[in-house]
Every structure is written in structure tokens, then in C-alpha cells.
Write a protein that holds these residues in place. Structure first.
Motif, mmCIF file in Angstrom:
data_model
loop_
_atom_site.group_PDB
_atom_site.id
_atom_site.type_symbol
_atom_site.label_atom_id
_atom_site.label_comp_id
_atom_site.label_asym_id
_atom_site.label_seq_id
_atom_site.Cartn_x
_atom_site.Cartn_y
_atom_site.Cartn_z
ATOM 1 N N VAL A 1 4.351 -0.151 -6.977
ATOM 2 C CA VAL A 1 5.238 0.907 -7.465
ATOM 3 C C VAL A 1 4.627 1.552 -8.695
ATOM 4 N N GLY A 2 4.049 0.702 -9.539
ATOM 5 C CA GLY A 2 3.434 1.215 -10.761
ATOM 6 C C GLY A 2 2.311 2.180 -10.465
ATOM 7 N N PRO B 1 11.985 11.458 -5.056
ATOM 8 C CA PRO B 1 12.285 10.038 -4.906
ATOM 9 C C PRO B 1 11.171 9.274 -4.199
ATOM 10 N N ILE B 2 11.161 8.001 -4.470
ATOM 11 C CA ILE B 2 10.170 7.124 -3.854
ATOM 12 C C ILE B 2 10.876 6.262 -2.819
ATOM 13 N N ASP C 1 2.850 -8.044 -6.961
ATOM 14 C CA ASP C 1 2.157 -7.077 -6.112
ATOM 15 C C ASP C 1 3.026 -5.859 -5.855
ATOM 16 N N ILE C 2 4.299 -6.116 -5.627
ATOM 17 C CA ILE C 2 5.206 -4.998 -5.359
ATOM 18 C C ILE C 2 5.279 -4.092 -6.577
ATOM 19 N N LEU C 3 5.425 -4.715 -7.729
ATOM 20 C CA LEU C 3 5.561 -3.921 -8.946
ATOM 21 C C LEU C 3 4.290 -3.134 -9.224
ATOM 22 N N TYR D 1 0.835 -1.192 0.000
ATOM 23 C CA TYR D 1 0.000 0.000 0.000
ATOM 24 C C TYR D 1 0.869 1.240 0.000
ATOM 25 N N VAL D 2 0.245 2.330 -0.387
ATOM 26 C CA VAL D 2 0.967 3.597 -0.369
ATOM 27 C C VAL D 2 0.769 4.214 1.005
#
Lengths: 674, 591
Positions: free
Chosen positions: B302-303, B335-336, B297-299, A7-8
Motif C-alpha cells: 500500500v505504501g 480511491p485504492i 508486506d501488505i503495508l 503486487y500492484v
């Protein structure tokens, strides 16, 4: 949110208290400035390092590039032009070549595609081709005309508007792509050739060989072992399909050396101490790690210094005009080197100066700036002197040239002056014949004028005297020799009372040789003075704490962690971490040994019981023992809950696993202290 | 041990050692008749026979072992057996007072040694070993009385108990050779063969808590170390600024150490939010421990930030390529921060996954803050991955329980080989059953009843165990487990039986005896036989064909209410993965 997969992050609650920015206090007030200082310092150094690293393999890249250019012009039909890059043992890390080649492609005038395949790209031919084609067709070609890009996007959406639908591992797709984009070369790099399956590698090469007529392939192999080995692994047909050329790449040790030189070369305000550098080099040497990690270590040292040492604010360029808080001034007064300096002032009876320093911030302020500048100057002079030492070594026959890094380490630890290394160097000079010595002297002088390395006073004069001497000696072909030259001494053995006595006999010296010896003496004393003057011990410099960073522990903790040890320690002696009053490990002499105590965290108790057992553990007995330790005055169910949690945690940490050997037993899979 | 008895009567050779043992036993327990004493051998004192070879296999000199072993057990023809017996019986009082069988047998051996000089050396070795064994037993007694005061009263067989547990104690006592062994030596020292004996005690299933009880208890539990844990956390929080700096400088952070680091990391996320001035950082949190998490799921996560609205391809690899492309395009974005809890969790351990994560975070505008829990996590990454990951490691031991990361009850059940992957236990099962047709419910009932029946038919034998069975079965066998050592010991026994040769009938008896004892044990562990269940179901008119039977079973399988596995013989066995108590309650509810 804790059970969501991904999640964000949104901050919890809008409470202002939580979101208030914490304002730094005390010495931390200068953090912002230090941060800027770090940025400035590091950008300069980073550029220097990058430039050096790029130049290191520039010639190899040039050659590879030429080879590829050549291949586009006239390739052998039916054979794939292949560049074999010998990268050495740490080839997997050195994809620098292909990176630099890729950059050239971007700037080159030909349309090329560079695709890199690694052993993880696929385990079957089909998978490998799929990734290959996917990479090729999704990547931009060399030119970046806008309309081209649009076309390409269009084309990506429906890759093959006409004709039959092709399978995604059909090289026909690649051919179409190449034709449509008028690509002139498809370069495939095999990043870790050794890791590929031999058969797979042979197959794909044979296949590429078959398509060579339709698609202009070129290959680059990164090889860590040898070409013979590669050839052995490939099938005959595959070998026939290749037309190869070998390229050598600088070894990583050479790269490290270059990085070191670049690091000391720049006029950096922060110097890294001997202990840290030697630790870093040692790790680099023992475990093959890439240059990147070395650079990262250097960077981290720099970061640590600017982050943790508030006084590094004095290293900020242009810090003269800006004031820092009184905290910093007070901190300067606490430095060991300042205390030593103060003592020296007292000894010199300069009480007034010292009093001024202790009372006035401004006085101290200017002193710091002066001394820091002076210290930095001395250190860079020292590095230049090291270069002189290397120059001398290079000139003298039969003398190994020490690496810059090892010299630096010795010099920074203050051990180089009077070290065997320098002494033998000077002795060798005394023994050297005139032709070598004159060359050496000339070299020293020219390096002084060109690169600014230090020299001693009167070296020009010595040179002219040498020249005069040699001029007068012109008729003889032999070079002049000094008194200490082994050719001028003879060993004489005499037998006295049945004992052999060795005695050295100096042969008679000619007039010129005597003069030469005298000049040699002048030269060596000059050099000796030069070394003694410039090779200062950094810890003797005032305020060396500010511009020399030599802490090993942050480096060790951050780059070579011991997670297993940490977990074992946490569980075996929880007191070390918790620092609680209750489970301090026994009073008095038993302190060293960890002891079970009911007050310790449950998992720690369970872990210690676990340590006592063999490779199979009876869960029932473990529970009994656990209960005996923790169960006092506690409900059984509660103890059980703790027990279960402990078991689950130990399993989660991978310390035990279930076994079917016996009922209610668990297998121990981790032993302590290994 | 019928076979042995047969041998005893037929072969003179073997008579001797058996007599010795018998004599010993008689002394130890004067009340029992020779017959029963012989039968008792395995349970209690047969350790002379079985124990010796084990020990010999273990720590002590290997060379002397086989020779002396054979001597003691079967080939002592050198001396008339009468002599031994008499020698023993001549000192009845002293021997009688001594309760230790080992000491006694040692005495026997020593007597023999006197009359038998040529084997003196080998025998001495044995005596020595037995002596050591005794000493160790004493140690055990000490240890157990110290450690577990209430324990001895509980356990029915004291000797079994003592034999098993405190190997650690013994280890402490064995003079450890050198204090500073190098790691590999230390491994072999800690892992040395021999003496890996554990008791046959089982963990009663009723003491294990189920989910409800566990959570009730653990929530009620008050950790005395709360303050210390809190202080530890405060200590770590002081480095938040440092972490921010490190992340900003393009390095990634990996936190390790014992204890859940989740809370700390989330506080760090809050902190970065609070510290940031104008541009709030973009943070993606990945809970690596969530079951079923994939790299996809991670991608996707991020997407959702960098490629909003774009249609992502299905394949993770292609998705990653697209993301990298997008990242290249967006050069000016802030940045993320990617936070991955438990990066070394089994979900993410595949090398492909790690490689993709590494590739993603190698991009300068993505920084990673990961936590790792296991001690050996650096093994996940090879050189090229470590290079891409650019990790700085920080020890953040928090001592906080892995509250979210671990499902404690399930983990323990899996660890102890109890019920696995069940659907919320009894209640979940009942819920499923409610929604199933009558037939299915009946089938389930039959299965459960069969399972209970099997468990009951076998259970008493374990607890009462060897006490009243006059067979050669030892507890290991009864439990239906094939411990390596037991197997080894068996192997050693078998040829001896065969050597006796004429034990045919006895062998048959053994063959008959073992499976009888073993079969229920196996089935109780492995479940009800598929065929048997089918026939029962047909009898009860639950189903008429195997197809229908399968269909019914499939439903249970889908809800993980039934587990099927093949036993050693290849027969399929079905079982309901629940404890017996739960099964009983279930039957009650079904009725």
C-alpha cells in the motif's frame, strides 16, 4: 503473479476486446441516472442521520469537555482527572465520545493531545508505554501553524538532540515533547477498559499518577459494566491516583430509535417497508451491533433499490423533464399495482383512460409521476399521524408510549388501523377526565401549527366547546368525567339461583358530564377518522413498488451470511450450485436426500464419505471407498490425484486435521448442519 | 495372553467366563486346538471381551454397564462351569453351523440366564447389546458389499475391515431420534461416544502421488463439470457492476463459498479497469496464501502507492500510522482497491494482523475486496473489527479447484503425518547432498539405511499382524499407536490381571512381550535414535566428536532433510522425512 506476495495490479494484455467498456442495455441504460438519484437521496438522508447521531450525545460530550477544561485550570495535585464514561454493554462500539472530543480538541484553543489506548495496544507495561509515547510524539498538536509543523517534523527526525539517549518507553520523552510543544493536557482514553489486564491497568495508572506532576495527564475510561467493578479491579494506589467523574452515554437502543426517527422524518423519496425494518431492528436487538451497522443496512437497502429496480429512476428529483426509454414505460405496465389500478379503472368504466395509459407512454409517464408524488405524500402523512398517536400516548396517564420504530413497522404493514393499540388508545381517551383531554387537544393543535402534524377537521371547535364547558364548571374542583369513566360506573353483584351475576350500573350523570361525554365522542371519532384516513396500507398505493422497498433477502444475504452452510451445501449437494444434468439428486422421491454419484465433483464425493464417518477416519479405508465410487474406468493414479486434491481441500477448509492417535488416520473436526 | 492363562489355572473364579469363551471359540473354529484358539482371541474374536465394554461405554444405559460387565467377565461363580460347557456342547450341530461368535456367546449368556434368574435383567441388557452388535455387523456387510465391491477380496482380515468403516451406514440405520434437532443436540448426536472404531488398514505409501505425478495427472484430468463451473462463474460475473457500486459507496466486499475465487476476483479487477473511464483505478493485490506473507508486506504494498519514496519505518504498527497520516494528507486521490485473496488464511489469522488490515481499510479512500475460504471465517473479527471492516458478504461458490492456494501433495502429506516440509523430495535432497562434503553424505547414507532397516524390521509384523503371533497384541498396539479406546480397554484389562494377583511371572512376560513388539513400531515412526546414529557415525569414521556430528546434522536440518523429535521416553530421534521407496532410491544414488 499468483505467487507474488503483494503486487500492484496491471491489466493483462492490451487486447482491446478485454478492455472494451461494456455498454449497458435495456433497463440498465438508466443506471447512470439512478446512480445520481441515489447520490442525491442518500446525501440528504446521511446528513440528517449524522446530525441526529451527533446531537444524541451532545450534552454528554459537553459535560466531558467542560470537565476537561476545568481540569486544565485547577486539577488536584497528584491526582489524574478522570472521566468515566458509562457506555453500556456495547461500549466497545461506541467510541463516538472520544471521537467527538477529539474533534473539539482540534478546534479548541488549548493545546491538547488525545491518545487512545485499547487492550490490543500492548500486553505489558513497556509495550503500552511504547505505543503511548509513539502515538503522542507523532501526532500533531491542536494548533496547526505552519512553522510549528515544520519544527515538529524537524523535531521528529531527531527527537532528542541533546542529552542522553532515552529508551523508547521512557515517559521522559513524552515530558520533553509536552514541554517543547507547550501542551496543556494529555488525554488518554482507554477504549475497552474491561479488556485490559487488571494488574496492567493498575500499573499504568499508578505510573501516570507518578508523572502527573510533570505531564498534565487526564484519563477517559469507557466502561461497559459498572464503576464498582472498575474499582475492584484496580489496586488501591491506582484508585488513589484518580479523581473521577461519571458520564452517561445514550444507550444504543436509544440511538437506533433516533436513527429511525430521523430516517422517517426526512422527506425521503424512498420508504423502507415493514418487513425489512423489523428484520433490521430484530437483528439490532438480538445481536448488539453498532448504530453504524444499522445505518449501513439502511444505506444498503437504498442502494439495492436504486441499483436493482430500474423504475427507481422515477424517484430522481426533477425527473419530470427527462424522458426515459420505452423499456421503462413497458416495465411500469408490468407492475402488479398498475394492473390492479387498471382493473379498478375498468370497473369504473373508464376504458378510455386506461386505453390511453396502455397506448401512450406520455400519459403513463405523467400518471406515474403523479401517483408516486401522491403516494409519497401519503406515506409522510402516515408518519406524521404516527407522531399524533405517540403524542396522545404521552398525554394519557398509564399508557406506555410505543417507540416510533415499532409503530412504523406496524403502520407500514398496514395493520395499525383497527389494531388493538389504536382501539385501546381511543377507549382510554373516552375514559379520561376533562383536564387531561383538554391538555391533549391543546397539544395536538399546537403540534399541528408548529410541526405540521395532521389534525382532524373541527378540532378547534371542539376545543372551544370544551373550554366553554369547563368555564361553566369553574366552581367545582373536580374535572369532568365522561360516561365511560370507571368512576361513573359501579359494579353490582347479585346472586340469582346460587349464581353470581355481575352487572354494571351507570351512575346518574350530571348535565355537564353528559355534555362532556358528547364532546368526547366527537373527539374520538375525529381521531379515529384521522387514523383511518392517514394510516394507509402502503401495498394498496398505486406504484408502491417504486417508492417502497421491502425486500428482506438482499439484506439477509449480505449482512448475515451463512458461509458454513454455503460450503456444506456446495459439497453435500453440488447439484444445487452446478445445476448439471448428471448429478441431479435421484429421480423422483429420493430427491430430498443427497446421494453419492460418480459424476459429482471429487471433493464433494469425498466430503460425503467424510460425513459418514466418526471422529477418526482411516485414510486407507477412505481411499478405498473413494475409489469404489469414482474409480470406475479410471486410472488409479488419476483417482488418487483427485483423492489427494479432495483431502487437501478438506484440510484447507479446516474440516479434517492430522492426528497421531493412529497411523494413517485423520481426525474429523467439523460436523454438518450445526 | 500368557498371563491370563496363568490366571486360568490358578483361580477357579475366573475359570467360568474363560471357559465360556473358549467353548464358543471352539465351536466357531473347530479345527484349531484350544491352545491356539485362546491365542487367537485378540485378533479376531476377542471382541466379546473388548467389544463389550466399548459398547457399554457407549450408547447404551450406563447404569447397567459396570455391573453386568464384571459379571460376564470375571464373577460368575454362581453356576458350575461344567454346566455351561455341557449346555453348549449339547447342541453342537446347531451351534457349529452358526458362524457368528457373538450370536453364540449370546446364546451362552441366554442359557445362563435361564438358570440364573436373579441376574436376568442385567444379562438381558448384555444380550440385547450383543444382538444389536450383530445386527450392525450384518449391516456392515451389506454396506460394504454395496459400497466397495472389490474391497473384501483385498483385505486380509474381513472382520477388522467391517468393524471399522461404515459407521456412517450404521448411523443412518439407527433410528435418528428427531428429524429436526437443534444444532447443539445435533452436535452431540453426530459426535456421540461409542462406536468410533476404525480398521487398522493403512494407506500404502506407494499409491500416494508425489509432486510430478500429481501435476501430471491433475493436468491431464478433465473435469466433466467444466461447463457448469463456467456457467456458475458467468452468474457471478453478472454482479460485477453491483460490486463496483458497493465498493464506490464505501462498503467493502467479502466473498465466500466453496471453490477458488481467485480467478473470479482477478477478472473483476480487469473489469474495473475496463469500466473505468478516465482515471484508472489503483489496485493492489495481496495473495494471502503465499507462504510467509506478513502484514508488513501488505503495508509496504500500500505504501508503494500512497507514500512513494517515503522511508517506511520497520515496525508494522508505526508503518500503518505513517500510512494513515499520508492518507489523511492525500485527500483528493482516487480511491485504492485492495484485493486480498484468502483473507482468512493462516498467514493472516493473527488478531493483530486483522486489526491492522481493518484499520487500514476503515479509511474511506481504501476499499477492500477480500475472499475467504474457510467456513468459520467470521469468527476472525470481533464487533469493533466488523464495524471497521464494513463488509458486505456475497456467496460466490465457484467450484474451481484451489489450484494456487493449496499445495496438494504437501497438504496431504502433512495430513497423513507423512513427510513434511521436505526440500522437493528426493531430487532436492540429492541436490543438497551433492554440494556437501563426503562425510556429510556418508552420514546421511547411514541415517537413511538405518531408517530403512528399522522400517523393514517392523513392517512385516504389521501386515501379517496377529495371524501368527500367539501373543495378546492387537493391531492397535502393533501399529504403535495409542488410541484412546485401546488405552481405555487396556486399563480395564490391567486391574483384572492384577486382581488375579498371582500372575507375577505372566506380567513379566507381558512386559517383555509388549516393548519388543512396540519398540520397532515406534522407531519406524519416530526415526533413528540420536545416540545410535552417533555411534554408527563414529564407527564409520564419519566424525570423531559429537560436535562434528552436530555440525553435520545441522546442515541437514537447515535443508529440512532431517527431522528430529523426541519420543515418549524423551530420547531424541532423527528421521528423513521421505517415503521408503524414495529412501531406497536415495541410497542407490548415494552409492
Amino acid at each position: 503473479m499468483e505467487y507474488e506476495k503483494v503486487y500492484v495490479f496491471e491489466p493483462e494484455g492490451e487486447r482491446p476486446a478485454k478492455r472494451r467498456r461494456v455498454e449497458p442495455q435495456g433497463l440498465q441504460t438508466s443506471w447512470r441516472r439512478r446512480r445520481q438519484a441515489f447520490d442525491q437521496v442518500w446525501t440528504v438522508q446521511q446528513q440528517a442521520l449524522d446530525a441526529r447521531l451527533e446531537s444524541i450525545n451532545a450534552s454528554t460530550v459537553d459535560k466531558v469537555w467542560q470537565f476537561l477544561e476545568q481540569a486544565t485550570l485547577d486539577g488536584q495535585p497528584g491526582r489524574i482527572p478522570t472521566g468515566i464514561v458509562l457506555t453500556g454493554a456495547d461500549g466497545a462500539t461506541g467510541s463516538g465520545i472520544s471521537k467527538q472530543v477529539a474533534e473539539r480538541i482540534r478546534g479548541g484553543k488549548h493545546r491538547r493531545i488525545l491518545l487512545s489506548l485499547s487492550s490490543s495496544s500492548g500486553t505489558s507495561l513497556k509495550a503500552l508505554l511504547k505505543t503511548l509515547i509513539a502515538k503522542a510524539t507523532s501526532r500533531r498538536t491542536g494548533s496547526s501553524d505552519d512553522d510549528e509543523v515544520d519544527d515538529e517534523d524537524e523535531e521528529l527526525r531527531n527527537p532528542r538532540a541533546t542529552g542522553p539517549k532515552l529508551l523508547n518507553y521512557d515517559l521522559q520523552l513524552l515530558q520533553d515533547h509536552v514541554r517543547e510543544h507547550r501542551t496543556e493536557q494529555v488525554i488518554i482514553t482507554f477504549e475497552d477498559t474491561e479488556a485490559f489486564d487488571s494488574d496492567l491497568l493498575s500499573e499504568i495508572i499508578e505510573l501516570l499518577g507518578c508523572w502527573q506532576g510533570r505531564i498534565p495527564f487526564a484519563c477517559l475510561f469507557n466502561i461497559a459494566t459498572s464503576i464498582d467493578f472498575l474499582q475492584q479491579r484496580l489496586s488501591k494506589a491506582a484508585v488513589k491516583a484518580l479523581a473521577g467523574q461519571v458520564f452517561d452515554v445514550a444507550l444504543s437502543s436509544a440511538e437506533i430509535e433516533q436513527v429511525c426517527e430521523a430516517m422517517f422524518d426526512t422527506d425521503t423519496p424512498l420508504w423502507i417497508g415493514s418487513g425489512l425494518v423489523s428484520t433490521m431492528l430484530e437483528r439490532q436487538h438480538d445481536y448488539i451491533v453498532s448504530v453504524d451497522s444499522f445505518v449501513a443496512a439502511v444505506k444498503y437497502a437504498c442502494m439495492s433499490h436504486f441499483y436493482a429496480n430500474a423504475l427507481s429512476v422515477f424517484l430522481e428529483p426533477g425527473s419530470e423533464s427527462r424522458d426515459v426509454g420505452p423499456d421503462h414505460i413497458e416495465a411500469v405496465r408490468q407492475l402488479d399495482s398498475f394492473k390492479a389500478y387498471a382493473r379498478r379503472l375498468l370497473d369504473d368504466r373508464q376504458v378510455a383512460v386506461l386505453k390511453d395509459l396502455l397506448e401512450s407512454g406520455a400519459a403513463l409517464w405523467s400518471l406515474v409521476l403523479d401517483k408516486v408524488a401522491e403516494g409519497r405524500q401519503k406515506l409522510s402523512a402516515m408518519v406524521q399521524t404516527l407522531k399524533v398517536a405517540r403524542l396522545v400516548q404521552q398525554r394519557l396517564p398509564n399508557t406506555p408510549v410505543s417507540s416510533m420504530s415499532s409503530l412504523y413497522v406496524q403502520a407500514m404493514s398496514g395493520k395499525l388501523v383497527g389494531s388493538p393499540l389504536i382501539r385501546t388508545l381511543l377507549l382510554t381517551i373516552r375514559k379520561a377526565p376533562s383536564n387531561i383531554v383538554v391538555d391533549l387537544l391543546r397539544e395536538l393543535i399546537s403540534s399541528h401549527t408548529e410541526k405540521g402534524t395532521p389534525t382532524f377537521s373541527g378540532c378547534h371547535e371542539i376545543l372551544t366547546r370544551f373550554d366553554d364547558l369547563i368555564e361553566s364548571q369553574k366552581h367545582s374542583k373536580k374535572p369532568l368525567r365522561g360516561e365511560d369513566d370507571s368512576q361513573n360506573t359501579t359494579l353490582r353483584t347479585t346472586v340469582v339461583a346460587q349464581k353470581v351475576e355481575l352487572s354494571k350500573q351507570k351512575s346518574a350523570l350530571s348535565e355537564q358530564d353528559k355534555k362532556y361525554t358528547e364532546l368526547l365522542g366527537l373527539l374520538t371519532t375525529g381521531l379515529e377518522e384521522l387514523f383511518a384516513d392517514n394510516l394507509v396500507n402502503p401495498t394498496n398505493l398505486v406504484f408502491h413498488e417504486i417508492f417502497v422497498y421491502d425486500l428482506k433477502s438482499p439484506y439477509r444475504e449480505v449482512f448475515t451470511p451463512r458461509p458454513r452452510h454455503a460450503i456444506e451445501r456446495a459439497l453435500a449437494t453440488p447439484h444445487d450450485y452446478l445445476d448439471c444434468d448428471c448429478c441431479g439428486s435421484g429421480q423422483g422421491d429420493e430427491g430430498a436426500e443427497a446421494t453419492l454419484a460418480a459424476t459429482q465433483p471429487a471433493t464433494a464425493v469425498l466430503y460425503q464419505l467424510y460425513l459418514e464417518s466418526g471422529s477418526l477416519i482411516n485414510a486407507g479405508d477412505l481411499w478405498q471407498a473413494f475409489q469404489a465410487v469414482l474409480g470406475d474406468g479410471r486410472e488409479e493414479a488419476e483417482t488418487m490425484a483427485l483423492f489427494q486434491r479432495g483431502l487437501a481441500e478438506l484440510r484447507y477448509l479446516g474440516m479434517m486435521k492430522s492426528t497421531r492417535k493412529r497411523v494413517d488416520h485423520v481426525a474429523k473436526v467439523m460436523w454438518q448442519g450445526l | 495372553m500368557p498371563k491370563r492363562k496363568a490366571g486360568e489355572t490358578t483361580i477357579d473364579e475366573d475359570l467360568t467366563p474363560r471357559k465360556i469363551r473358549k467353548a464358543v471359540r471352539d465351536d466357531a473354529e473347530p479345527i484349531v486346538s484350544p491352545q491356539t484358539a485362546a491365542a487367537e482371541t485378540p485378533s479376531g474374536r476377542k471382541s466379546i471381551l473388548r467389544g463389550t465394554p466399548r459398547k457399554l461405554n457407549g450408547i447404551h444405559s450406563v447404569e447397567a454397564t459396570p455391573k453386568s460387565l464384571r459379571k460376564v467377565l470375571f464373577t460368575t461363580p454362581l453356576k458350575p462351569d461344567d454346566e455351561v460347557v455341557q449346555a453348549d456342547e449339547e447342541t453342537p450341530t446347531a451351534v457349529g453351523n452358526d458362524r457368528s461368535a457373538r450370536r453364540k456367546s449370546q446364546r451362552v449368556l441366554q442359557t445362563r440366564e435361564e438358570s440364573d434368574d436373579e441376574d436376568a435383567e442385567a444379562d438381558e441388557a448384555i444380550a440385547q447389546q450383543i444382538l444389536e452388535g450383530d445386527a450392525y455387523e450384518e449391516d456392515d456387510e451389506e454396506a460394504s458389499t454395496r459400497d466397495e465391491p472389490g474391497l473384501i477380496a483385498d483385505t486380509p482380515s474381513k472382520s477388522g475391515k467391517l468393524r471399522g468403516r461404515p459407521k456412517g451406514r450404521r448411523r443412518e440405520r439407527t433410528p435418528s431420534p428427531v428429524p429436526d434437532l437443534p444444532p447443539h443436540e445435533l452436535y452431540f448426536f453426530q459426535n456421540r461416544a461409542g462406536g468410533n472404531k476404525t480398521s487398522a488398514n493403512t494407506l500404502p505409501s506407494h499409491v500416494l502421488l508425489d509432486h510430478d505425478d500429481y501435476f501430471a495427472k491433475i493436468n491431464a484430468y478433465e473435469d466433466p463439470h467444466v461447463a457448469d463451473v463456467e456457467r456458475l462463474k458467468r452468474l457471478h460475473k453478472r454482479s460485477f457492476d453491483q460490486w463496483i457500486f458497493e465498493l464506490e459507496e464505501g462498503l467493502n466486499i467479502c466473498l465466500y463459498g466453496y471453490g477458488s475465487k481467485r480467478e473470479l476476483v482477478m477478472e473483476f479487477a480487469e473489469y474495473t479497469y475496463g469500466q473505468a473511464e478516465s482515471q484508472k483505478p489503483r489496485v493492489i493485490v495481496v495473495n494471502g496464501y503465499t507462504p510467509g506473507l506478513t502484514v508488513r508486506d501488505i503495508l509496504v504494498g500500500v505504501g508503494s502507492l500512497i507514500a512513494k519514496g517515503a522511508k517506511l519505518p520497520a515496525q508494522p504498527a508505526a508503518m500503518l500510522d505513517l500510512l494513515m497520516l499520508k492518507l489523511e494528507e492525500l485527500t483528493t486521490t482516487q480511491p485504492i482497491l485492495l484485493i486480498i485473496h484468502s483473507l482468512d488464511h493462516a498467514n493472516l489469522r493473527k488478531s493483530m494482523t486483522q486489526a491492522m488490515i481493518a484499520r487500514l481499510v476503515a479509511h474511506p479512500s481504501i476499499s477492500l475486496l477480500a475472499t475467504c475460504d474457510t467456513p468459520n471465517f467470521p469468527l476472525l473479527w470481533d464487533v469493533s473489527l466488523t464495524r471497521q471492516l464494513r463488509f458486505l458478504y456475497h456467496d460466490t461458490t465457484t467450484f474451481q479447484p484451489y489450484r494456487v492456494e493449496i499445495d496438494v501433495v504437501e497438504e496431504v502429506n502433512a495430513l497423513l503425518g507423512r513427510s513434511r516440509r521436505r526440500l522437493g523430495g528426493k531430487d532436492g535432497g540429492a541436490y543438497v547432498l551433492k554440494s556437501l562434503p563426503e562425510n556429510a553424505r556418508n552420514l546421511f547414507k547411514i541415517l537413511v539405511e538405518e531408517q530403512i532397516g528399522l522400517a523393514e524390521s517392523f513392517e512385516p509384523t504389521t501386515t501379517l499382524g496377529a495371524a501368527n503371533s500367539d501373543d495378546d497384541l492387537d493391531p492397535d498396539d502393533l501399529l504403535g499407536a495409542s488410541d484412546d479406546e485401546a488405552a481405555l480397554a487396556e486399563e480395564q484389562n490391567t486391574p483384572s490381571r492384577r486382581a488375579r494377583g498371582r500372575g507375577r511371572p505372566a506380567k513379566k512376560a507381558k512386559v517383555a512381550a509388549r516393548p519388543v513388539a512396540r519398540a520397532p513400531a515406534v522407531s519406524a515412526m519416530e526415526g533413528v535414535e540420536y545416540r545410535a546414529l552417533y555411534h554408527k557415525a563414529v564407527e564409520a569414521f564419519v566424525c570423531s566428536s559429537e560436535l562434528a556430528f552436530r555440525t553435520l546434522l545441522k546442515e541437514f536440518h537447515d535443508h529440512a532433510m532431517v527431522e528430529s523429535r523426541r519420543d515418549a521416553g524423551g530420547t531424541e530421534r532423527l528421521s528423513v522425512p521421505m517415503g521408503r521407496e524414495e529412501l531406497r532410491r536415495m541410497v542407490e544414488e548415494l552409492e
